[in-house]
Design a protein around this motif. Structure first.
Motif, mmCIF file in Angstrom:
data_model
loop_
_atom_site.group_PDB
_atom_site.id
_atom_site.type_symbol
_atom_site.label_atom_id
_atom_site.label_comp_id
_atom_site.label_asym_id
_atom_site.label_seq_id
_atom_site.Cartn_x
_atom_site.Cartn_y
_atom_site.Cartn_z
ATOM 1 N N ALA A 177 9.685 18.371 -4.404
ATOM 2 C CA ALA A 177 9.908 17.912 -3.454
ATOM 3 C C ALA A 177 9.606 19.201 -2.618
ATOM 4 C CB ALA A 177 11.566 17.606 -3.332
ATOM 5 N N ARG A 178 9.331 18.929 -1.137
ATOM 6 C CA ARG A 178 9.042 20.149 -0.256
ATOM 7 C C ARG A 178 10.517 20.123 0.691
ATOM 8 N NH1 ARG A 178 4.909 17.766 3.088
ATOM 9 N NH2 ARG A 178 6.019 16.149 2.635
ATOM 10 N N GLY A 179 10.655 21.121 1.188
ATOM 11 C CA GLY A 179 11.736 21.356 2.002
ATOM 12 C C GLY A 179 11.897 20.331 2.749
ATOM 13 N N ILE A 215 13.566 17.367 1.480
ATOM 14 C CA ILE A 215 14.772 17.197 1.386
ATOM 15 C C ILE A 215 15.809 17.214 2.551
ATOM 16 C CG2 ILE A 215 16.836 18.979 0.623
ATOM 17 C CD1 ILE A 215 15.116 18.122 -1.843
#
Ligand SMILES: Nc1ncnc2c1ncn2[C@@H]1O[C@H](COP(=O)(O)OP(=O)(O)OP(=O)(O)O)[C@@H](O)[C@H]1O
Ligand SMILES: [Mg+2]
Lengths: 405, 253
Positions: A321-323, A326
């Protein structure tokens, strides 16, 4: 990453903790419901006020004598001249844009029929009164211009008087006595109910103003004159003409105040509705505070949940997951909470407004505006209060998050 | 082996700064791992194995030194590029499983697919995670939550999750830790099979028996690599399993 996946992730996360989800939503539900219900009650009150003022007559302008108001006592030159028959005739003849006019004299008197007798208010008015005051007859007819000229002894009864004297029977054609003088009942007004102050508006008898002046009040002046403008647009010019005419007739020098007052129903409507509007805004604002508290509740829960779910965030980051993913997940979670809370709140607010109108008989108006506003606002609350915790979650370092105990 | 290494480490250092004390967890580690290799990382507790794995797994950044993954220098990648690397090129099996609680095995396995840039349909997600679960023998446990699974089963869910995006490199930190011998061999059979199909595997273990299923053995002590040699008496997990008596058949609760 597809947005639908974010949705799925967010919904799953919310489903995993139904208790927390429900409680968070409750804050928004109550907040939105309060806004909807309060605004509905406020708007209802406003509509009620407007209706009762409009009931007094459409496009009506009222001229009130200052002399009459000060109890007919002449207080030197300043108290001015009362409204006279000549003033009335001049207004009728010279003012353009009038649809009708009626003077008003008033006296309290005893009215009797057979053995029944009641105390009521007798109004001396013109043949145009029903039109000017938007008050039509239920039965019979109103008196005519001829009745005015001849000062005939005819009367039109308000509902309360009719009911008290005739007890369900038809009063039209019957003879009543007002201060011992016989009058023929020629009509009965439609019921109007209580006014805003709770006074029974149907407790009255109308007679030709000429008759009233001669036989009942013994006065030669009017306490007020009501005129009806042809349209709302013509009200200002009607007011202007009357002012001009009366100042001239009463010989009021330039720079002196009028010795009469002109009340415009339009203005009264505006004043009254703006008062009701203020109340609506006030109620709405108080309810808005509770909505704000609901929003802070969301932020609180989301913040706790970011801490509590640090490991979950770590796992997500570890599997790619990338920032931004999220961030979006937490934002969507907050928005789902607030928007579904908003929708449920709208439903609850609607139900409360309905209950209030059924239970207390108040008029409530759930406006589409307030529903749309509540909806948009709750969505905005989701974004606003969800953003900080979401950003906090998105900024986590994967390994730190995974190690979190 | 003259081809490009999958992993090339050059004097990698990792220092943990906790207050006044600095812990030198990894010291000047240099290592090349080539495609198709199966490396066991051994060493006593606290020797820096997990720290090294986290560095290789792009979960942590080294204090000093350089790291190339498939010839690309990892130190120069942005956080988003690192996420992509973790998602697409690496499979990571954690020492403590790190499964999402209150989430079914199927949804746990699905997780990397949700973050993969290809954007699979829901049906495709389901299908692929089912296949991955079946590959580790957990088909019937798809709906179970981690708390309803045994340690070995959880470990297999973690392996299925690491494999779902078909990475070229599998990093496993003690995939057989806390498992009984038979379950350990079962897990090793799965991993050996992956290696036979060409996957490069780096695995931490402190059990010499388990290391014998690998092809190369790297020994660490105090953050340094102290020995690096091929496994001579290599064992075949599938054969070992066949030789053992069958346990009671596993049936989901
Ligand atoms: N986050 C951290 N902060 C500070 N020190 C740490 C941290 N993580 C690990 N260490 C230290 O680094 C050293 C190496 O730890 P690491 O977890 O890599 O050991 P390990 O070889 O994996 O041990 P084990 O076999 O017990 O898993 C240890 O001395 C440990 O205390
Ligand atoms: Mg370790």
């Amino acid at each position: 990453m597809k947005f639908s996946a974010t949705w799925m992730i967010a919904l799953r996360a919310l489903r995993r903790n139904p208790m927390r989800t429900g409680l968070t939503m409750l804050g928004i539900i109550i907040g939105v419901a309060a806004v909807i219900a309060m605004v509905a009650i406020g708007s209802g009150a406003k509509a009620e006020v407007a209706a009762s003022i409009e009931q007094m007559g459409q496009n009506m302008v009222m001229i009130i004598s200052r002399a009459a108001r000060s109890g007919r006592v002449h207080m030197g030159g300043d108290s001015g001249v009362a409204l006279t028959k000549q003033d009335y005739d001049a207004i009728r003849q010279e003012v353009c844009g009038l649809a009708g006019a009626t003077p008003e004299v008033r006296a309290n008197a005893q009215v009797a029929y057979g053995n029944e007798n009641v105390n009521t208010t007798i109004y001396g008015v013109s043949e145009e009164y029903p039109a000017v005051r938007a008050w039509r007859l239920e039965r019979g007819e109103h008196f005519t211009g001829l009745d005015i000229r001849r000062a005939t002894k005819v009367a039109v009864l308000g509902q309360t008087v009719a009911a008290n004297l005739f007890d369900g029977g038809d009063p039209v054609g019957q003879m009543i006595r007002i201060q011992h003088a016989p009058y023929e009942v020629i009509g009965v007004l439609r019921p109007k109910g209580a006014n805003m102050m709770g006074r029974d508006q149907d407790d009255l008898v109308l007679v030709p103003w000429t008759s009233a002046m001669v036989r009942l009040t013994g006065e030669t002046t009017f306490r007020s004159i009501s005129v009806q403008a042809e349209s709302a647009e013509r009200i200002p010019e009607v007011v202007e003409q009357i002012t001009e005419l009366l100042r001239q007739r009463h010989r009021i020098p330039e720079g002196r105040d009028d010795d009469f007052m002109i009340r415009n129903m339009q203005d009264m409507l505006e004043v009254a509705t703006s008062t009701a509007q203020t109340m609506t805004v006030l109620l709405g604002a108080i309810a808005g505070v509770s909505l704000l508290v609901g929003g802070i509740g969301i932020m609180n829960i989301m913040l706790v949940s970011v801490t509590e779910r640090t490991r979950e965030i770590g796992v997500r980051l570890a599997v790619g997951a990338r920032g931004a993913d999220i961030l979006l997940q937490f934002l969507v979670e907050a928005m789902v909470l607030s928007i579904s809370g908003g929708v449920l709140g709208i439903a609850l607010g609607y139900a409360v407004a309905h209950l209030v109108s059924v239970r207390f008989g108040w008029i409530t108006l759930v406006s589409l505006d307030s529903v749309a506003l509540a909806f948009v606002f709750s969505g905005a609350i989701g974004i606003f209060f969800g953003f900080y915790p979401a950003r906090k979650a998105a900024g986590l370092d994967p390994i730190e998050a995974l190690r979190y105990e | 082996m003259s081809e490009q290494p999958v992993i090339r480490l050059e004097a990698l250092d990792k220092v943990y700064q906790t207050g006044e004390v600095a812990v030198h967890a990894v010291r000047e580690v240099s290592l090349d791992v080539f495609p198709g290799e199966f490396v066991a990382v051994m060493g006593p507790s606290g020797s820096g194995k997990s720290t090294l794995m986290n560095l290789i797994g792009c979960l942590d950044r080294p204090t000093a030194g350089r790291y190339w993954l498939d010839g690309e220098e990892v130190g120069s990648l942005s956080p988003n590029e690192l996420s992509r690397v973790r998602n697409q090129r690496l499979g990571f099996v954690f020492q403590g499983f790190n499964l999402l609680a209150r989430t079914s095995a199927l949804e746990n396995v699905e997780l990397p697919l949700l973050y993969s840039p290809q954007g699979h349909s829901r049906r495709e997600l389901r299908r692929r995670s089912r296949v991955a679960l079946e590959r580790v023998g957990l088909g019937p446990w798809a709906r179970h939550h981690p708390s309803q699974l045994s340690g070995g089963q959880q470990q297999r869910v973690a392996i299925a999750r690491a494999l779902i995006n078909e990475p070229a490199l599998l990093l496993a930190d003690e995939p057989t830790g806390n498992l009984d011998t038979r379950t350990s061999i079962e897990i090793m059979a799965i991993i050996q099979q992956l290696n036979q199909k060409g996957m490069t595997i780096l695995m931490v273990t402190h059990e010499p028996d388990i290391a014998r299923y690998c092809r190369r053995e790297v020994m660490m002590r105090d953050g340094r690599i102290v020995s690096d040699r091929p496994v001579v008496d290599r064992r075949d997990a599938a054969a070992d399993l066949a030789a053992r008596p069958e346990p009671d058949a596993e049936v989901p609760a």
